[in-house]
Design a protein around this motif. Structure first.
Motif, PDB file in Angstrom:
ATOM      1  N   PHE A  92      17.870   6.077  44.520  1.00 19.06           N
ATOM      2  CA  PHE A  92      18.359   5.406  43.317  1.00 19.06           C
ATOM      3  C   PHE A  92      18.466   3.909  43.558  1.00 19.06           C
ATOM      4  CE2 PHE A  92      22.137   6.962  45.612  1.00 19.06           C
ATOM      5  CZ  PHE A  92      22.898   5.818  45.739  1.00 19.06           C
ATOM      6  N   GLN A  93      18.658   3.185  42.472  1.00 20.47           N
ATOM      7  CA  GLN A  93      18.853   1.743  42.518  1.00 20.47           C
ATOM      8  C   GLN A  93      20.166   1.405  41.834  1.00 20.47           C
ATOM      9  OE1 GLN A  93      15.390  -0.112  40.781  1.00 20.47           O
ATOM     10  NE2 GLN A  93      13.992   0.865  42.251  1.00 20.47           N
ATOM     11  N   VAL A  94      20.926   0.516  42.438  1.00 19.87           N
ATOM     12  CA  VAL A  94      22.195   0.064  41.871  1.00 19.87           C
ATOM     13  C   VAL A  94      21.911  -1.045  40.874  1.00 19.87           C
ATOM     14  CG1 VAL A  94      24.453  -0.941  42.376  1.00 19.87           C
ATOM     15  CG2 VAL A  94      23.419   0.679  43.983  1.00 19.87           C
ATOM     16  N   THR A  95      22.404  -0.882  39.642  1.00 22.75           N
ATOM     17  CA  THR A  95      22.145  -1.880  38.600  1.00 22.75           C
ATOM     18  C   THR A  95      23.375  -2.704  38.246  1.00 22.75           C
ATOM     19  OG1 THR A  95      22.612  -0.261  36.851  1.00 22.75           O
ATOM     20  CG2 THR A  95      20.330  -0.444  37.618  1.00 22.75           C
ATOM     21  N   ARG A 120      20.407   7.577  34.243  1.00 22.80           N
ATOM     22  CA  ARG A 120      21.441   6.584  34.520  1.00 22.80           C
ATOM     23  C   ARG A 120      22.722   7.318  34.911  1.00 22.80           C
ATOM     24  NH1 ARG A 120      21.574   1.365  33.406  1.00 22.80           N
ATOM     25  NH2 ARG A 120      19.863   1.515  31.889  1.00 22.80           N
ATOM     26  N   TRP A 121      23.150   7.098  36.160  1.00 22.72           N
ATOM     27  CA  TRP A 121      24.356   7.759  36.666  1.00 22.72           C
ATOM     28  C   TRP A 121      25.421   6.709  36.937  1.00 22.72           C
ATOM     29  CZ3 TRP A 121      23.223  12.289  40.566  1.00 22.72           C
ATOM     30  CH2 TRP A 121      22.503  13.287  39.895  1.00 22.72           C
ATOM     31  N   ARG A 122      26.657   7.050  36.573  1.00 19.37           N
ATOM     32  CA  ARG A 122      27.802   6.154  36.737  1.00 19.37           C
ATOM     33  C   ARG A 122      28.796   6.817  37.689  1.00 19.37           C
ATOM     34  NH1 ARG A 122      29.719   5.159  31.241  1.00 19.37           N
ATOM     35  NH2 ARG A 122      28.176   3.483  31.225  1.00 19.37           N
ATOM     36  N   PRO A 145      37.665   1.409  45.626  1.00 20.69           N
ATOM     37  CA  PRO A 145      38.769   1.945  44.824  1.00 20.69           C
ATOM     38  C   PRO A 145      38.808   1.388  43.402  1.00 20.69           C
ATOM     39  CG  PRO A 145      39.529   1.417  47.030  1.00 20.69           C
ATOM     40  CD  PRO A 145      38.131   0.896  46.926  1.00 20.69           C
ATOM     41  N   TYR A 146      38.888   2.302  42.441  1.00 22.25           N
ATOM     42  CA  TYR A 146      38.987   1.977  41.012  1.00 22.25           C
ATOM     43  C   TYR A 146      37.840   1.074  40.549  1.00 22.25           C
ATOM     44  CZ  TYR A 146      43.471   4.057  41.917  1.00 22.25           C
ATOM     45  OH  TYR A 146      44.449   4.926  42.315  1.00 22.25           O
ATOM     46  N   GLU A 147      36.671   1.366  41.072  1.00 23.52           N
ATOM     47  CA  GLU A 147      35.467   0.620  40.731  1.00 23.52           C
ATOM     48  C   GLU A 147      34.464   1.587  40.086  1.00 23.52           C
ATOM     49  OE1 GLU A 147      32.860  -2.610  43.123  1.00 23.52           O
ATOM     50  OE2 GLU A 147      32.779  -0.597  43.976  1.00 23.52           O
ATOM     51  N   THR A 148      33.603   1.058  39.239  1.00 24.34           N
ATOM     52  CA  THR A 148      32.524   1.839  38.639  1.00 24.34           C
ATOM     53  C   THR A 148      31.191   1.228  39.049  1.00 24.34           C
ATOM     54  OG1 THR A 148      33.874   2.490  36.728  1.00 24.34           O
ATOM     55  CG2 THR A 148      31.488   2.648  36.494  1.00 24.34           C
ATOM     56  N   VAL A 149      30.293   2.068  39.549  1.00 19.96           N
ATOM     57  CA  VAL A 149      28.970   1.619  39.983  1.00 19.96           C
ATOM     58  C   VAL A 149      27.922   2.300  39.107  1.00 19.96           C
ATOM     59  CG1 VAL A 149      27.303   1.572  41.867  1.00 19.96           C
ATOM     60  CG2 VAL A 149      29.726   1.210  42.346  1.00 19.96           C
ATOM     61  N   GLU A 150      27.048   1.497  38.509  1.00 26.13           N
ATOM     62  CA  GLU A 150      25.962   2.011  37.672  1.00 26.13           C
ATOM     63  C   GLU A 150      24.687   2.117  38.511  1.00 26.13           C
ATOM     64  OE1 GLU A 150      26.020   2.613  34.287  1.00 26.13           O
ATOM     65  OE2 GLU A 150      27.959   1.764  33.685  1.00 26.13           O
ATOM     66  N   THR A 151      23.983   3.236  38.372  1.00 22.59           N
ATOM     67  CA  THR A 151      22.756   3.444  39.134  1.00 22.59           C
ATOM     68  C   THR A 151      21.675   4.053  38.246  1.00 22.59           C
ATOM     69  OG1 THR A 151      23.316   5.693  39.849  1.00 22.59           O
ATOM     70  CG2 THR A 151      24.094   3.881  41.241  1.00 22.59           C
ATOM     71  N   LEU A 152      20.434   3.903  38.689  1.00 20.14           N
ATOM     72  CA  LEU A 152      19.299   4.614  38.110  1.00 20.14           C
ATOM     73  C   LEU A 152      18.744   5.527  39.189  1.00 20.14           C
ATOM     74  CD1 LEU A 152      17.482   1.745  36.153  1.00 20.14           C
ATOM     75  CD2 LEU A 152      18.836   3.613  35.189  1.00 20.14           C
ATOM     76  N   VAL A 153      18.721   6.831  38.921  1.00 14.23           N
ATOM     77  CA  VAL A 153      18.333   7.831  39.913  1.00 14.23           C
ATOM     78  C   VAL A 153      17.011   8.460  39.482  1.00 14.23           C
ATOM     79  CG1 VAL A 153      19.094   9.833  41.239  1.00 14.23           C
ATOM     80  CG2 VAL A 153      20.790   8.325  40.177  1.00 14.23           C
ATOM     81  N   ARG A 154      16.076   8.568  40.428  1.00 19.86           N
ATOM     82  CA  ARG A 154      14.780   9.181  40.120  1.00 19.86           C
ATOM     83  C   ARG A 154      14.663  10.524  40.828  1.00 19.86           C
ATOM     84  NH1 ARG A 154       9.392   5.800  40.802  1.00 19.86           N
ATOM     85  NH2 ARG A 154       9.876   5.925  43.034  1.00 19.86           N
ATOM     86  N   PHE A 155      14.248  11.542  40.076  1.00 17.56           N
ATOM     87  CA  PHE A 155      14.068  12.886  40.609  1.00 17.56           C
ATOM     88  C   PHE A 155      12.575  13.205  40.619  1.00 17.56           C
ATOM     89  CE2 PHE A 155      18.265  12.644  38.852  1.00 17.56           C
ATOM     90  CZ  PHE A 155      19.041  13.259  39.804  1.00 17.56           C
ATOM     91  N   LEU A 184      13.237   0.500  38.492  1.00 20.35           N
ATOM     92  CA  LEU A 184      13.289   1.729  37.706  1.00 20.35           C
ATOM     93  C   LEU A 184      13.742   1.432  36.276  1.00 20.35           C
ATOM     94  CD1 LEU A 184      14.893   4.332  40.148  1.00 20.35           C
ATOM     95  CD2 LEU A 184      12.484   3.996  39.594  1.00 20.35           C
ATOM     96  N   ALA A 185      13.295   2.268  35.375  1.00 24.30           N
ATOM     97  CA  ALA A 185      13.728   2.185  33.979  1.00 24.30           C
ATOM     98  C   ALA A 185      14.000   3.601  33.502  1.00 24.30           C
ATOM     99  CB  ALA A 185      12.657   1.530  33.120  1.00 24.30           C
ATOM    100  N   PRO A 186      15.141   3.851  32.843  1.00 23.22           N
ATOM    101  CA  PRO A 186      15.451   5.210  32.402  1.00 23.22           C
ATOM    102  C   PRO A 186      14.540   5.643  31.258  1.00 23.22           C
ATOM    103  CG  PRO A 186      17.056   3.664  31.541  1.00 23.22           C
ATOM    104  CD  PRO A 186      16.167   2.885  32.473  1.00 23.22           C
ATOM    105  N   ALA A 187      14.284   6.954  31.187  1.00 16.09           N
ATOM    106  CA  ALA A 187      13.484   7.490  30.095  1.00 16.09           C
ATOM    107  C   ALA A 187      14.262   7.370  28.789  1.00 16.09           C
ATOM    108  CB  ALA A 187      13.134   8.947  30.375  1.00 16.09           C
ATOM    109  N   THR A 188      13.544   7.301  27.695  1.00 12.99           N
ATOM    110  CA  THR A 188      14.175   7.183  26.379  1.00 12.99           C
ATOM    111  C   THR A 188      15.005   8.425  26.074  1.00 12.99           C
ATOM    112  OG1 THR A 188      12.319   5.856  25.609  1.00 12.99           O
ATOM    113  CG2 THR A 188      13.736   6.837  23.935  1.00 12.99           C
TER     114      THR A 188
END
Length: 232
Positions: A96-99, A78-80, A121-131, A30-34
């Motif tokens: 979604f895909q975990v990046t 892009r969801w965090r 715990p106290y972690e941040t996960v970056e994802t790309l979500v498609r709707f 996946l690639a996020p829209a501009t």
């Protein structure tokens, strides 16, 4: 013990199944829209007054009218996700895909399509979500049973649908018009106001009060009386 189901294995059988060397040969990165913003969802236990604490998302307890994001149908965002505990974050109706995880590249177990990801715990996960494929209200929540029972969740309606349906009223809270060609079931258009009823109602063609609605075959208003579905 009468309420317990018992399974008896009557015979042996060969297992001819095999896990392939590669689970999928067709995988789309996946690639996020501009210009799509980065959205942050913080899963955390927050003070609720009188020495009480609640499981919340972005510091807000769940309410059916509260919206934390309004993605556009067909987009990739892009969801965090961040947390103070082990929160398996689940997104309804969207994959979604975990990046990235903890500022580092995603781990091997994070590869592939997901609908749930464990945020440690106290972690941040970056994802790309498609709707895609569903126009309406999505939901995001923690999949820990105790946490979702304490309403650690949020509404995510898509951009074209507008404000969510209020569960505390008998009518829609005024969504935006549907996209062209997107007629709801039964031909009704949600959120129009019936002047005769004096309150918001669901209407469609033929209401005797507002010109929309459905024909009634009979009843207290007499045979053939027209009335919208929510105005009586």
């Amino acid at each position: 013990m009468r309420d317990v189901m018992r399974f008896r294995v009557a015979r042996k059988a060969k297992d001819a199944s095999r896990v392939p060397d590669r689970l999928s040969t067709r995988y789309e990165d996946l690639a996020p829209a501009t210009g799509v913003p980065v959205r942050t969802f913080d899963f955390r236990r927050t003070p609720a007054g009188e020495d009480r604490r609640m499981w919340t998302i972005n510091g807000k307890p769940f309410h059916p009218d509260t919206v934390l994001a309004r993605p556009r149908l067909g987009s990739v965002e892009r969801w965090r996700f961040s947390s103070d505990f082990h929160h398996p974050v689940h997104v309804h109706l969207a994959r979604f895909q975990v990046t990235a995880r903890g500022g580092r590249p995603a781990e091997p177990k994070d590869a592939g399509w997901k609908d749930t990801v464990d945020v440690r715990p106290y972690e941040t996960v970056e994802t790309l979500v498609r709707f895609t494929g569903y126009r309406g209200r999505y939901m995001i929540h923690c999949h820990n049973l105790e946490h979702e029972d304490m309403a650690m969740m949020a509404n995510i309606p898509d951009h074209l649908r507008g404000r969510p349906l209020s569960l505390g009223s008998a009518a829609f809270s005024g969504p935006l018009p549907l996209a062209s060609g997107d007629a709801p079931a039964g031909g009704r258009t949600p959120g129009r106001r019936c002047p005769g009823a004096g309150r918001a109602s669901v209407t469609g063609p033929g209401c005797g009060r507002c010109g929309r609605g459905r024909r009634r075959s009979g009843g207290p208003r007499g045979p053939g009386r027209r009335s919208c579905g929510r105005s009586r």
